[in-house]
Design an enzyme around this catalytic site. Sequence first.
Site, PDB file in Angstrom:
ATOM      1  N   ASP A 119       8.151  22.980   4.434  1.00  0.00           N
ATOM      2  CA  ASP A 119       9.632  21.789   4.209  1.00  0.00           C
ATOM      3  C   ASP A 119      10.352  21.473   3.394  1.00  0.00           C
ATOM      4  O   ASP A 119      11.508  21.436   3.746  1.00  0.00           O
ATOM      5  CB  ASP A 119       9.085  20.938   5.087  1.00  0.00           C
ATOM      6  CG  ASP A 119       8.396  21.046   7.294  1.00  0.00           C
ATOM      7  OD1 ASP A 119       8.697  21.557   7.532  1.00  0.00           O
ATOM      8  OD2 ASP A 119       8.490  20.346   7.710  1.00  0.00           O
TER       9      ASP A 119
ATOM     10  N   LYS B 129      -3.309  21.903  14.300  1.00  0.00           N
ATOM     11  CA  LYS B 129      -3.692  20.186  14.542  1.00  0.00           C
ATOM     12  C   LYS B 129      -3.043  19.442  13.825  1.00  0.00           C
ATOM     13  O   LYS B 129      -3.069  18.942  12.860  1.00  0.00           O
ATOM     14  CB  LYS B 129      -5.889  21.240  13.951  1.00  0.00           C
ATOM     15  CG  LYS B 129      -6.316  19.044  14.725  1.00  0.00           C
ATOM     16  CD  LYS B 129      -7.487  18.815  14.346  1.00  0.00           C
ATOM     17  CE  LYS B 129      -8.223  18.191  14.792  1.00  0.00           C
ATOM     18  NZ  LYS B 129      -7.338  16.902  13.803  1.00  0.00           N
TER      19      LYS B 129
ATOM     20  N   SER C  21      -5.281  21.140  10.623  1.00  0.00           N
ATOM     21  CA  SER C  21      -4.845  19.856  10.247  1.00  0.00           C
ATOM     22  C   SER C  21      -4.757  19.703   8.574  1.00  0.00           C
ATOM     23  O   SER C  21      -3.594  19.594   8.041  1.00  0.00           O
ATOM     24  CB  SER C  21      -6.492  19.368  10.031  1.00  0.00           C
ATOM     25  OG  SER C  21      -6.634  17.807   9.952  1.00  0.00           O
TER      26      SER C  21
END
Length: 296
Positions: free
Chosen positions: A225, A239, A214
């Site tokens: 990224d 999640k 999460s």
Amino acid sequence: MAPPGRGRAIRGAAVAAALVTAYGLGAVSSGPGRPSRIETAAHEPPSLLDEASRRISASAAEPVGTDRLRNAAIAGMLKELGDPWARYYPAQDYTDFTGWLNAERRSVKPDPETGDVTVRHEKQVTVVRVAVFTRGVGAQVRAAVRGSRAVILDLRGNPGGLLDEAVETASAFLAAGPVVTYEKRGLAPEVIQVTSPGDVRVPVVVLVDGGTASAAEIVAGCLRDRDRAVIVGSRTFGKGTVQEPVRLSDGSAVELTVGRYRTPGGRNLEGVGIEPDVAVRSADAEQRARDVLDVE
């Protein structure tokens, strides 16, 4: 897990982490100065559910309380949704948990000798372990890495916590730009940006494993990224959905999945997780991180 601005006397770090896991491995946010999404349902006149619980309680061969029947009915409604993260929390459980996350109380707390953030300042590297994202963790991470030559950010076993704190933690290593995108049905995607400029030069390795979930996955996914970190360890939990709690009139709460989040690269992590750049068993992860950073 709620987007930013919406937000038993048990001790021990393992118990604290287990409690976060029990609350949906989620990131709950109630950032200061923003309206809370935790709201109390309006009072309504007695319903068919109330009538049924009273009559069953009065007529059943074995004694059964109306509160127990109502709780069972709520649990049945949530099960009907087919939502694996939907939960019902009694009032005291929910109050204890949110108070713990927001550092308003410590009836449930990690080991006082370690806390939610532990830091080792070594000659060539700063090792920061974040056990869970409670209130104030982001600021602690930012302060800990200031002036470091290299950073190992250990998120192994971190089940999530406050999304605001995850965003602040990622921001400690970014100058500007997106951290995560929140998508809710019927609304335009909300891109959550860096809170304030951080250190964009310090080399970073993030340690992850199957217990990284999460809000912790948001940090790891964002930094990868944005080309700010190498991810070392094993695949994360996966999640990527968002839960929002709604308080009921008796102080209890139901938590429902209302949306999902995506990393800056547009990836949905639900059921997928993050594959590390360098796969290694947990016992060897920190040493491998040092190899990647080329430090002792």
